[in-house]
Motif scaffolding. Structure first.
Motif, PDB file in Angstrom:
ATOM      1  N   GLY A 187       0.739  -1.197  -0.067  1.00  0.00           N
ATOM      2  CA  GLY A 187       0.047  -0.104   0.123  1.00  0.00           C
ATOM      3  C   GLY A 187       0.752   1.358  -0.060  1.00  0.00           C
ATOM      4  N   TYR A 188       2.161   1.158   0.363  1.00  0.00           N
ATOM      5  CA  TYR A 188       2.995   2.211   0.495  1.00  0.00           C
ATOM      6  C   TYR A 188       3.761   2.575  -0.846  1.00  0.00           C
ATOM      7  CZ  TYR A 188       2.151   2.722   5.657  1.00  0.00           C
ATOM      8  OH  TYR A 188       1.734   3.041   6.607  1.00  0.00           O
ATOM      9  N   GLU A 189       3.417   1.583  -1.930  1.00  0.00           N
ATOM     10  CA  GLU A 189       4.483   1.695  -3.151  1.00  0.00           C
ATOM     11  C   GLU A 189       4.354   3.060  -3.959  1.00  0.00           C
ATOM     12  OE1 GLU A 189       2.969  -1.131  -5.792  1.00  0.00           O
ATOM     13  OE2 GLU A 189       4.195  -2.783  -5.018  1.00  0.00           O
ATOM     14  N   THR A 190       3.252   3.876  -3.801  1.00  0.00           N
ATOM     15  CA  THR A 190       3.086   5.348  -4.436  1.00  0.00           C
ATOM     16  C   THR A 190       3.962   6.093  -3.567  1.00  0.00           C
ATOM     17  OG1 THR A 190       0.813   4.468  -5.427  1.00  0.00           O
ATOM     18  CG2 THR A 190       1.375   7.050  -5.357  1.00  0.00           C
ATOM     19  N   PHE A 191       3.798   5.923  -2.257  1.00  0.00           N
ATOM     20  CA  PHE A 191       4.429   6.882  -1.199  1.00  0.00           C
ATOM     21  C   PHE A 191       5.776   6.925  -1.710  1.00  0.00           C
ATOM     22  CE2 PHE A 191       6.572   7.286   2.909  1.00  0.00           C
ATOM     23  CZ  PHE A 191       6.070   8.497   3.288  1.00  0.00           C
ATOM     24  N   VAL A 192       6.478   5.560  -1.817  1.00  0.00           N
ATOM     25  CA  VAL A 192       7.744   5.412  -1.982  1.00  0.00           C
ATOM     26  C   VAL A 192       8.308   6.022  -3.459  1.00  0.00           C
ATOM     27  CG1 VAL A 192       9.508   3.814  -2.382  1.00  0.00           C
ATOM     28  CG2 VAL A 192       7.904   3.427  -0.405  1.00  0.00           C
ATOM     29  N   VAL A 193       7.564   5.720  -4.501  1.00  0.00           N
ATOM     30  CA  VAL A 193       7.795   6.421  -5.584  1.00  0.00           C
ATOM     31  C   VAL A 193       7.896   7.791  -5.836  1.00  0.00           C
ATOM     32  CG1 VAL A 193       6.878   6.665  -7.997  1.00  0.00           C
ATOM     33  CG2 VAL A 193       6.697   4.512  -6.997  1.00  0.00           C
ATOM     34  N   ASN A 194       6.845   8.466  -4.988  1.00  0.00           N
ATOM     35  CA  ASN A 194       6.758   9.990  -4.878  1.00  0.00           C
ATOM     36  C   ASN A 194       8.207  10.664  -4.113  1.00  0.00           C
ATOM     37  OD1 ASN A 194       4.580  10.131  -6.250  1.00  0.00           O
ATOM     38  ND2 ASN A 194       3.213  10.111  -4.405  1.00  0.00           N
ATOM     39  N   TYR A 195       8.525   9.704  -3.037  1.00  0.00           N
ATOM     40  CA  TYR A 195       9.831  10.124  -2.439  1.00  0.00           C
ATOM     41  C   TYR A 195      10.920  10.126  -3.495  1.00  0.00           C
ATOM     42  CZ  TYR A 195      13.987  10.000   0.706  1.00  0.00           C
ATOM     43  OH  TYR A 195      15.116  10.447   1.143  1.00  0.00           O
ATOM     44  N   ASN A 196      11.028   9.141  -4.297  1.00  0.00           N
ATOM     45  CA  ASN A 196      12.181   8.748  -5.233  1.00  0.00           C
ATOM     46  C   ASN A 196      12.323   9.899  -6.243  1.00  0.00           C
ATOM     47  OD1 ASN A 196      13.428   6.542  -3.863  1.00  0.00           O
ATOM     48  ND2 ASN A 196      11.874   5.210  -4.848  1.00  0.00           N
ATOM     49  N   LEU A 197      11.205  10.544  -6.459  1.00  0.00           N
ATOM     50  CA  LEU A 197      10.946  11.728  -7.513  1.00  0.00           C
ATOM     51  C   LEU A 197      11.417  12.927  -7.290  1.00  0.00           C
ATOM     52  CD1 LEU A 197       7.849  10.192  -9.658  1.00  0.00           C
ATOM     53  CD2 LEU A 197      10.083  10.120 -10.070  1.00  0.00           C
ATOM     54  N   GLN A 198      11.086  13.061  -5.832  1.00  0.00           N
ATOM     55  CA  GLN A 198      11.243  14.407  -5.559  1.00  0.00           C
ATOM     56  C   GLN A 198      13.001  14.734  -4.975  1.00  0.00           C
ATOM     57  OE1 GLN A 198      10.738  15.530  -1.520  1.00  0.00           O
ATOM     58  NE2 GLN A 198      11.364  13.578  -0.653  1.00  0.00           N
ATOM     59  N   PRO A 199      13.594  15.946  -5.332  1.00  0.00           N
ATOM     60  CA  PRO A 199      14.867  16.034  -5.096  1.00  0.00           C
ATOM     61  C   PRO A 199      15.450  16.117  -3.821  1.00  0.00           C
ATOM     62  CG  PRO A 199      13.788  18.133  -5.568  1.00  0.00           C
ATOM     63  CD  PRO A 199      12.604  17.036  -5.603  1.00  0.00           C
ATOM     64  N   ASP A 200      14.459  16.529  -2.817  1.00  0.00           N
ATOM     65  CA  ASP A 200      14.909  16.688  -1.273  1.00  0.00           C
ATOM     66  C   ASP A 200      14.907  15.273  -0.781  1.00  0.00           C
ATOM     67  OD1 ASP A 200      15.072  19.415  -1.568  1.00  0.00           O
ATOM     68  OD2 ASP A 200      13.097  19.717  -1.139  1.00  0.00           O
ATOM     69  N   LYS A 201      15.876  15.040   0.268  1.00  0.00           N
ATOM     70  CA  LYS A 201      16.162  13.880   0.972  1.00  0.00           C
ATOM     71  C   LYS A 201      16.066  14.194   2.191  1.00  0.00           C
ATOM     72  CE  LYS A 201      17.184  11.766  -2.639  1.00  0.00           C
ATOM     73  NZ  LYS A 201      16.106  10.906  -3.563  1.00  0.00           N
ATOM     74  N   TRP A 202      15.231  13.065   2.903  1.00  0.00           N
ATOM     75  CA  TRP A 202      14.939  13.204   4.386  1.00  0.00           C
ATOM     76  C   TRP A 202      15.750  12.558   5.477  1.00  0.00           C
ATOM     77  CZ3 TRP A 202       9.323  10.577   3.201  1.00  0.00           C
ATOM     78  CH2 TRP A 202       8.720  11.434   2.443  1.00  0.00           C
ATOM     79  N   ASN A 203      15.730  13.082   6.638  1.00  0.00           N
ATOM     80  CA  ASN A 203      16.497  12.389   7.715  1.00  0.00           C
ATOM     81  C   ASN A 203      15.517  11.734   8.346  1.00  0.00           C
ATOM     82  OD1 ASN A 203      14.908  14.360   9.139  1.00  0.00           O
ATOM     83  ND2 ASN A 203      16.271  15.432   9.359  1.00  0.00           N
ATOM     84  N   ILE A 204      15.809  10.698   9.300  1.00  0.00           N
ATOM     85  CA  ILE A 204      15.017   9.802   9.987  1.00  0.00           C
ATOM     86  C   ILE A 204      13.736  10.530  10.723  1.00  0.00           C
ATOM     87  CG2 ILE A 204      14.837   8.328  11.778  1.00  0.00           C
ATOM     88  CD1 ILE A 204      16.118   7.474   9.521  1.00  0.00           C
TER      89      ILE A 204
END
Length: 269
Positions: A187-204
């Motif tokens: 169910g989180y597949e779209t969420f993960v794809v959107n993260y990979n497409l965005q330039p900014d990276k997250w911390n924990i």
């Protein structure tokens, strides 16, 4: 005692060496030995003993006597330097061994110099750290999220990740984030794809906040789809929803009243 420092204070501040704190232990050890003026054996090799002069075949008595006098000064300097080095080496070994936990100290062979002993300590801890980190990484790779709260799941994985060791085994946030994503259900597949497409990276911290938000969205969309879509009422399953069954009839699927179906099922018990 250098500059009024109390060596006992610094030596007592050295943490006991275990399999996960080598870097801190080594830093505290070197500071304590330096401030107590006992670190000579850690950065200076053992002085080399001078060879006593041997009279040459055609050497005169005066020339040989001169060489002997010169050698006496060299020998005196060596004796003083060696005594100072031996004292430092003995104290370094005492402090090093005294700050290592018994199981680790018992597995290390005896060495005559502090430098050799420290090299063996590092080798011992590095080897056990590699095995320890390998086990934890395998655990992280196989970790899967089922239920219990996405925040708790991420914190558990974050706390499991190997911390920095004598060699660089610490996991960066970016790698840990991808391990978390790999542990999430479909169910989180779209969420993960959107993260990979965005330039900014997250911390924990940002990952937890965004995943909690996504978890709430998924829960809400699941309720909307399964509970409210046909009759906009609660208190029953979709398979028992009259409006849903009528929808099936419109699709050409035979309709049977759910209450009648339950009565038929009871009569056959």
């Amino acid at each position: 005692m250098r500059g009024g420092y109390n060596p006992i204070t610094f030596i007592s501040s050295i943490p006991s060496l275990n399999e996960s704190n080598y870097n801190v232990w080594r830093e505290k050890l070197e500071i304590a030995l330096a401030l107590s003026d006992n670190d000579l054996a850690l950065f200076s090799p053992c002085p080399t003993e001078p060879v006593d002069p041997v009279r040459e075949a055609n050497e005169t008595d005066a020339a040989f006597a001169t060489r002997q006098r010169d050698h006496a000064e060299v020998r005196m300097k060596y004796d003083l330097d060696r005594a100072k080095w031996d004292s430092s080496n003995r104290k370094c070994l005492m402090v090093i061994k005294g700050s290592i936990e018994d199981p680790i100290r018992g597995s290390i062979l005896e060495y005559s110099t502090a430098i050799e002993y420290l090299k063996k300590v590092k080798s011992q801890i590095t080897g056990s750290s590699e095995a320890y980190a390998s086990t934890l990484i395998k655990k992280l790779v196989n970790e899967k999220y089922s239920d219990g709260g996405i925040r708790e799941h991420i914190l558990k994985m974050s706390n499991t990740a190997p911390k920095p060791k004598p060699i660089d085994l610490g996991l960066k946030d970016e790698f840990l984030i991808y391990l978390v994503f790999a542990s999430l259900p479909k169910g989180y597949e779209t969420f993960v794809v959107n993260y990979n497409l965005q330039p900014d990276k997250w911390n924990i911290k940002k990952l937890i906040a965004m995943c909690v938000q996504e978890e709430e969205r998924l829960k809400s969309s699941h309720v909307d789809k399964d509970t409210y879509r046909w009759c906009h009422k609660t208190g029953h399953y979709q398979k028992d929803c009259l409006e849903f069954l009528k929808h099936l009839i419109r699709k050409g699927i035979p309709y049977e009243d759910p209450a009648k179906r339950r009565k038929t099922q009871v009569s056959h018990i």
